[in-house]
Design a protein around this motif. Sequence first.
Motif, mmCIF file in Angstrom:
data_model
loop_
_atom_site.group_PDB
_atom_site.id
_atom_site.type_symbol
_atom_site.label_atom_id
_atom_site.label_comp_id
_atom_site.label_asym_id
_atom_site.label_seq_id
_atom_site.Cartn_x
_atom_site.Cartn_y
_atom_site.Cartn_z
ATOM 1 N N ASP A 60 0.867 -1.179 0.000
ATOM 2 C CA ASP A 60 0.000 0.000 0.000
ATOM 3 C C ASP A 60 0.897 1.220 0.000
ATOM 4 O O ASP A 60 1.691 1.395 0.918
ATOM 5 C CB ASP A 60 -0.828 0.017 1.293
ATOM 6 N N ASP A 109 4.293 7.071 2.054
ATOM 7 C CA ASP A 109 4.057 6.113 3.139
ATOM 8 C C ASP A 109 3.833 4.743 2.530
ATOM 9 O O ASP A 109 2.922 4.560 1.738
ATOM 10 C CB ASP A 109 2.811 6.516 3.942
ATOM 11 N N THR A 110 4.668 3.796 2.904
ATOM 12 C CA THR A 110 4.547 2.448 2.352
ATOM 13 C C THR A 110 4.200 1.449 3.446
ATOM 14 O O THR A 110 4.795 1.474 4.524
ATOM 15 C CB THR A 110 5.874 2.021 1.691
ATOM 16 N N ARG A 111 3.210 0.610 3.172
ATOM 17 C CA ARG A 111 2.861 -0.489 4.083
ATOM 18 C C ARG A 111 2.986 -1.806 3.338
ATOM 19 O O ARG A 111 2.444 -1.955 2.253
ATOM 20 C CB ARG A 111 1.432 -0.331 4.603
ATOM 21 N N TRP A 112 3.730 -2.720 3.928
ATOM 22 C CA TRP A 112 3.868 -4.059 3.345
ATOM 23 C C TRP A 112 2.873 -4.967 4.061
ATOM 24 O O TRP A 112 2.956 -5.134 5.277
ATOM 25 C CB TRP A 112 5.286 -4.574 3.532
ATOM 26 N N LYS A 113 1.930 -5.547 3.321
ATOM 27 C CA LYS A 113 0.893 -6.375 3.962
ATOM 28 C C LYS A 113 1.091 -7.843 3.617
ATOM 29 O O LYS A 113 1.026 -8.218 2.448
ATOM 30 C CB LYS A 113 -0.495 -5.894 3.531
ATOM 31 N N ASP A 115 6.992 -3.400 8.831
ATOM 32 C CA ASP A 115 6.022 -3.407 7.733
ATOM 33 C C ASP A 115 5.526 -2.008 7.360
ATOM 34 O O ASP A 115 4.572 -1.858 6.627
ATOM 35 C CB ASP A 115 4.851 -4.323 8.079
ATOM 36 N N HIS A 116 6.186 -0.984 7.872
ATOM 37 C CA HIS A 116 5.768 0.375 7.538
ATOM 38 C C HIS A 116 6.983 1.295 7.465
ATOM 39 O O HIS A 116 7.868 1.216 8.316
ATOM 40 C CB HIS A 116 4.780 0.890 8.597
ATOM 41 N N LYS A 117 7.044 2.117 6.432
ATOM 42 C CA LYS A 117 8.175 3.028 6.268
ATOM 43 C C LYS A 117 7.687 4.314 5.626
ATOM 44 O O LYS A 117 6.771 4.299 4.801
ATOM 45 C CB LYS A 117 9.219 2.360 5.374
ATOM 46 N N THR A 118 8.318 5.424 5.977
ATOM 47 C CA THR A 118 7.945 6.699 5.379
ATOM 48 C C THR A 118 9.156 7.352 4.719
ATOM 49 O O THR A 118 10.159 7.621 5.380
ATOM 50 C CB THR A 118 7.361 7.645 6.446
#
Lengths: 404, 157
Positions: A259, A284-288, A295-298
């Motif tokens: 996402d 903003d990246t979310r790895w699901k 699992d989240h990085k900005t």
Amino acid sequence: MAGGLVAQRLRRGCNNFTVMGLLQLLLLSLSNTAQAEIRWDVGGFLSQGWVTSDHNSFYGDSSGSGGSFDFRELGVNGFVQLDPRLKISGQLLSRRAGEISDGDPQVDYLFADIFLVQQMQRQAGLRLGRIKNALGFFNETRDMAFTRPGLILPQSIYFDQVRELQHSSDGLAFYYRQGNSLGDWQLDLQYGRLQTGENTEALFLGNVMNGEFGNSMMALARLQFEPQESRWRMGLTRAHLDLPFNPAAGDPLTKGKLDVEMTVLSLQHNRERLSFTAEAMQVDTRWKNLGILPDHKTLQAYYLQMDYRFTDQWQAMVRYDDLVLDKDDRDGSTFNMIHGLPAHLQFAKDWSLGLRYQPSQSWDLRAEVHRVDGTAWLSKKDNPDGSKMRRRWNMLLVQAAYRF
Amino acid sequence: MPRPHLISRPMGQLGTWLCCLLLCCVASLTVAAEKPAGPSIAVYTNTDVPPVKLSSDLLRSIFGMRSTVWPNGQRIQVFVLPDKHPLHRRFSKSVLGLFPYQLRQVWDRAVFSGTGEAPVQVADELEMLQRLQTTAGAIGYLPLESDPEGVSLVQQP
């Protein structure tokens, strides 16, 4: 390797085919209403660059002796207006940029523009086909040298590893423009399928994978405003990207999705001799379910640029450009601890100075010096071994561009 | 082959911000553009265009290629002189309130993203007059003193 390449070509071909099919259908359905006057126009541009750097490679083997000439752009564009309410626009682009773009001709954009409202101070319409993503001030014309604020775009925001995601999408767009006593408003809404590939995998999954992204969709909104006197331009872009990933044998990932939220803020001030441009981007990246941790990085990026026009022909610019891939790890130390790779892969601070000479309306000659601390926006394809990259490096670029 | 560093020592975060501040100061200090002097300029259309009053907002919209259709539904055909032509410069600054480079950027953005067009460029004032006289829906500009025939003068409110 060769099989992968063929598959990639085929995929690309399919995408183009879908766009063509869409347009043909549209043409057929509208051909009955076509009126007498058919208007058309064709134009284009080409550019050749030369890059040399003391360490690290940008657009080819720039750090080797003799530098790199692997930076070339050739575009041919045109439109056909068959009906007062319908216009087809397209551009073919061949871009060579080191190992990132191989120079194969691509459909840069190709869409039908349907005019819904055509008043003096109010226009609205619908576009169908492959459309450049309305991201920030410069994405829609990113490969046309004359329109760039420097020889290369500010790499913090428009770097090549996010190029696939930023470039264009196959789908539809709605636009609305209104002029009123406050100024000029323009709204762009866009929904379509993105082109994903190895660069996207390398940036968001850490490496090129055997598997691939499935149907990746983007929804985008951009609002731009120019107050009355047109001295200022401002824009806000927000895009949501949805990228499902299907791993193949050998990939260290599980089936899941990415996402991505992109926000770009743009501001420009124009005076007779001086222009001031600034843009900032947050991703903003979310790895699901992919099995990637954390699992989240900005990502955060911004640049500030000042242009000065000495005469009609001579222009100089100075720019500061800043990128951090993870806002919670600005110096890359956590990254270094976890992966054992150099911390400088996580940031880039770039000072550049440029000179521009336009002897006529058709020619544009530029030279630009960059002094960079960090390697975050350098392509992994041009620099395959991260541990051999140097944190502090310098680069000189020269480019000639011609339009017709 | 090792190369000399172009600039030897990297500046710290503080240096970065000081430079940004400096940029802002320089930007705010530059004075507004001078009003160009010379003969006055008037906007003309082909005689088939119904008389319209065009404010500078509307003229910006037309010459910025955003408005493409006259109120009667006829297509607008915009003519301009080359970017460096003295009359184009004066027209751009004093009638539209835009610098010629801004107009060029607006047209380039439209042309190379496929979302719009650039106006037709004519070589000189004589060609401008001829095109205005003979092209349906045409709009352009000429010196007021030349008192051109066979075209309609556009009133500005």
